[in-house]
Design a protein around this motif. Sequence first.
Motif, PDB file in Angstrom:
ATOM      1  N   ARG A 136      46.737  49.904  35.998  1.00  0.00           N
ATOM      2  CA  ARG A 136      45.898  48.703  36.128  1.00  0.00           C
ATOM      3  C   ARG A 136      46.628  47.438  35.677  1.00  0.00           C
ATOM      4  N   ASP A 137      47.687  47.602  34.853  1.00  0.00           N
ATOM      5  CA  ASP A 137      48.397  46.431  34.334  1.00  0.00           C
ATOM      6  C   ASP A 137      49.574  46.018  35.204  1.00  0.00           C
ATOM      7  N   LEU A 138      49.785  46.729  36.302  1.00  0.00           N
ATOM      8  CA  LEU A 138      50.950  46.432  37.143  1.00  0.00           C
ATOM      9  C   LEU A 138      50.891  45.033  37.730  1.00  0.00           C
ATOM     10  N   GLY A 139      49.679  44.547  37.985  1.00  0.00           N
ATOM     11  CA  GLY A 139      49.520  43.232  38.621  1.00  0.00           C
ATOM     12  C   GLY A 139      49.919  42.075  37.725  1.00  0.00           C
ATOM     13  N   SER A 140      49.855  42.256  36.400  1.00  0.00           N
ATOM     14  CA  SER A 140      50.166  41.143  35.498  1.00  0.00           C
ATOM     15  C   SER A 140      51.441  41.446  34.725  1.00  0.00           C
ATOM     16  N   ALA A 141      52.061  40.389  34.219  1.00  0.00           N
ATOM     17  CA  ALA A 141      53.314  40.552  33.475  1.00  0.00           C
ATOM     18  C   ALA A 141      53.040  41.362  32.212  1.00  0.00           C
ATOM     19  N   PRO A 142      53.984  42.213  31.795  1.00  0.00           N
ATOM     20  CA  PRO A 142      53.759  42.982  30.568  1.00  0.00           C
ATOM     21  C   PRO A 142      53.665  42.067  29.355  1.00  0.00           C
ATOM     22  N   VAL A 143      52.903  42.514  28.362  1.00  0.00           N
ATOM     23  CA  VAL A 143      52.721  41.671  27.178  1.00  0.00           C
ATOM     24  C   VAL A 143      53.997  41.666  26.332  1.00  0.00           C
ATOM     25  N   LEU A 144      54.685  42.813  26.319  1.00  0.00           N
ATOM     26  CA  LEU A 144      55.879  42.906  25.478  1.00  0.00           C
ATOM     27  C   LEU A 144      56.975  43.655  26.208  1.00  0.00           C
ATOM     28  N   GLU A 145      58.170  43.105  26.148  1.00  0.00           N
ATOM     29  CA  GLU A 145      59.333  43.800  26.699  1.00  0.00           C
ATOM     30  C   GLU A 145      60.466  43.725  25.679  1.00  0.00           C
ATOM     31  N   CYS A 146      60.818  44.883  25.110  1.00  0.00           N
ATOM     32  CA  CYS A 146      61.953  44.911  24.189  1.00  0.00           C
ATOM     33  C   CYS A 146      63.122  45.522  24.924  1.00  0.00           C
TER      34      CYS A 146
ATOM     35  N   LEU B  66      61.259  49.088  25.075  1.00  0.00           N
ATOM     36  CA  LEU B  66      59.859  49.441  25.281  1.00  0.00           C
ATOM     37  C   LEU B  66      59.158  48.337  26.056  1.00  0.00           C
ATOM     38  N   THR B  67      58.325  48.728  26.990  1.00  0.00           N
ATOM     39  CA  THR B  67      57.487  47.771  27.703  1.00  0.00           C
ATOM     40  C   THR B  67      56.038  48.166  27.478  1.00  0.00           C
ATOM     41  N   ILE B  68      55.223  47.182  27.156  1.00  0.00           N
ATOM     42  CA  ILE B  68      53.805  47.458  26.932  1.00  0.00           C
ATOM     43  C   ILE B  68      52.980  46.644  27.909  1.00  0.00           C
ATOM     44  N   GLY B  69      52.059  47.313  28.605  1.00  0.00           N
ATOM     45  CA  GLY B  69      51.198  46.654  29.583  1.00  0.00           C
ATOM     46  C   GLY B  69      50.159  45.763  28.933  1.00  0.00           C
ATOM     47  N   ARG B  70      49.599  44.875  29.729  1.00  0.00           N
ATOM     48  CA  ARG B  70      48.698  43.840  29.220  1.00  0.00           C
ATOM     49  C   ARG B  70      47.471  44.377  28.477  1.00  0.00           C
ATOM     50  N   THR B  71      46.950  45.510  28.913  1.00  0.00           N
ATOM     51  CA  THR B  71      45.760  46.045  28.234  1.00  0.00           C
ATOM     52  C   THR B  71      46.005  47.467  27.750  1.00  0.00           C
ATOM     53  N   GLU B  72      47.264  47.772  27.488  1.00  0.00           N
ATOM     54  CA  GLU B  72      47.611  49.139  27.090  1.00  0.00           C
ATOM     55  C   GLU B  72      47.315  49.382  25.607  1.00  0.00           C
ATOM     56  N   ILE B  73      46.947  50.625  25.302  1.00  0.00           N
ATOM     57  CA  ILE B  73      46.937  51.043  23.898  1.00  0.00           C
ATOM     58  C   ILE B  73      48.154  51.937  23.731  1.00  0.00           C
ATOM     59  N   ALA B  74      49.129  51.443  22.979  1.00  0.00           N
ATOM     60  CA  ALA B  74      50.386  52.165  22.841  1.00  0.00           C
ATOM     61  C   ALA B  74      50.500  52.737  21.441  1.00  0.00           C
ATOM     62  N   GLY B  75      51.215  53.837  21.336  1.00  0.00           N
ATOM     63  CA  GLY B  75      51.406  54.456  20.031  1.00  0.00           C
ATOM     64  C   GLY B  75      52.877  54.507  19.678  1.00  0.00           C
ATOM     65  N   LEU B  76      53.171  54.314  18.400  1.00  0.00           N
ATOM     66  CA  LEU B  76      54.546  54.437  17.926  1.00  0.00           C
ATOM     67  C   LEU B  76      54.511  55.468  16.811  1.00  0.00           C
ATOM     68  N   ILE B  77      55.123  56.615  17.054  1.00  0.00           N
ATOM     69  CA  ILE B  77      55.057  57.678  16.050  1.00  0.00           C
ATOM     70  C   ILE B  77      56.460  58.141  15.683  1.00  0.00           C
ATOM     71  N   GLY B  78      56.519  58.972  14.686  1.00  0.00           N
ATOM     72  CA  GLY B  78      57.797  59.497  14.241  1.00  0.00           C
ATOM     73  C   GLY B  78      57.677  59.946  12.805  1.00  0.00           C
TER      74      GLY B  78
END
Lengths: 354, 283
Positions: B23-33, B51-63
């Motif tokens: 669903r976020d493909l249409g808009s620019a990603p919020v974050l691009e590292c 890492l690229t995060i979409g505009r309305t994505e819930i992303a997880g960073l684990i480790g």
Amino acid sequence: MKKRSMSPASRSAFINYGIVIVAYVVIQILLGQGALSNTLQSLLVPVCCYIVMAVSLNLTVGVLGELSLGHAGFMSLGAFSGIIVSFALQDVITLAPLRLVIAIVVGAIIGGIGGVLIGVPVLRLRGDYLAIVTLAFGEIIKNVIMVLYVGLDEEGLHFATSQSNLKMAYEGVAIIKGPMGAVGVTRLATFTAGFILVLVTLIIVQNLVNSRSGRAILALRDNRIAAESVGISVTKYKLMAFVTSAALAGAAGALFGLNYSSTMATRFDFNTSILILVFVVLGGLGSIRGSMIAAALLYILPEMLRSFAISEYRMLIYAIILILVMLFTNNPKLKELIAKIVPKGKKKGGEVNG
Amino acid sequence: MAKFHFEKGHMVPVPSHSIIPERDLGSAPVLECSHLGIQFGGLKAVDDFNLTIGRTEIAGLIGPNGAGKTTVFNLLTKVYQPTMGTILLNGQDTSGKTTAQINRMGIARTFQNIRLFNNLSVEDNVKIGLHNHNRYSMASGVLRLPSYWKQEKAAHERAMELLSIFHMEDLANHQAGSLPYGAQRRLEIVRALATDPSLLLLDEPAAGMNPSETAELMENIVKIRDTFQIAVMLIEHDMNLVMGICEGICVLNFGRVIAKGTSKEIQENPAVIEAYLGRRKEG
């Protein structure tokens, strides 16, 4: 819960205005009845000045949380610039109160400029640098004024580092004479002026603290990293608090300088800075009311003690009191005791409790 | 336990070897590292982080502990200046920006060890978050000009509205430092939201919470994403939470990304299993 029409902060602010106004009225009545001794009467204006000094220093130390050890330096800047301005305008503006107001405003501006000059390089740094630099600043200002000669003739103001270098016309008057300080000052300061300055200071400091800018300053004090993370510019708000504090000290200095026929630079030395810091610490960091009361009481008491034999130990007594207060306020058992006595409800949201 | 139902977006790959919701493909990603890294002396705390995060994505960073997760957050918010790589926030380069500027550009965060303004009231904490959204000058504050009254009223209403997300309106006059632990964590999120971010970074939001509190938190994170239409990136050790709501998951070990993918892919990834549990002895 009962709905309050006024926030706790603004209620506390209005109580402070009330205290100042009541104190003014009571003293005026006492003055009218001749109930105040000459010594006490002579203390009225200086007390107002020191209240302004304490409240303004509280803005730096209590509200911003940075230690300043040279607050008297800003007072000195204000005092001597106020004296020069009032001298220079003597013939232009004959109305004394207006001249006093202009002198105070100029004193505030010069004090504020001093604050910017110190604050811009130092407030960027983290740690105790401000304390060290303000300490040096106070001493530098004192020593600069000790060798400063200022004279006035029809050509205008002359500045020099010795009397002979002033190069004034014959009828010129020297306003500031180096180590002798300012002499022959027309005493413009009145108790009413002092009262108004205290009130204006309270309005400025309390309104600042209870506004968007004040919240940013308090946020920096409480947690710098969190404050930055919500978009608060550290240097801007540190500078805002520090310069406001310095400007108010300049205003107090101008009033102070115009209260005596002669003023020496040594009046505004390190001891004076520490004295003001003692007022702030004893009154409670961040508590405007505490600063006010502590300044008034602690300024009058030792002056009254001057007539007794222990007057030489005045500064020693101050030092001991400062140490004791530091010890007691950091004593967990004592804190517990205070917490028991003071009802819990009063502590809610009490960022600036006076 | 009533299972909380959440429909994750279908994830699709993007050029930077990341996946974002379709669903976020249409808009620019919020974050691009890209190739983001930091070196402390000889130690590469984070290295080649993409890492690229979409505009309305819930992303997880684990480790595992010490993998460099919080360091990544500190790089994104410029608590540390990266020594390598670039961060694009809403398409804008963030190099040379300060933490405060980064917040104004759209990243808000919470902290692993809670950092509230402890001596201030709950309401003031939120109002400080609104700092850059009610803009009257110092002079109008001191002189109490009409703009002061108008904007203070607006700030109060907005603060109450934000507090109502977590039903905390009644606590508005309490001192922030006196709140219970869970409420402090929630207040930190409210304060971060007050800055109106496009990316919300949550550093271990469920730490110290019991399972029912965590379940409530999961619902709230989704609710926040849906209401504000923002991206959320979270560091968390609670795998129920991560697998439950994170659409794209990035696994970090020794400062390097070892796996990226959906929760299902991550759970089956041998490198991830090895990082968490160690290598199985053969034979």
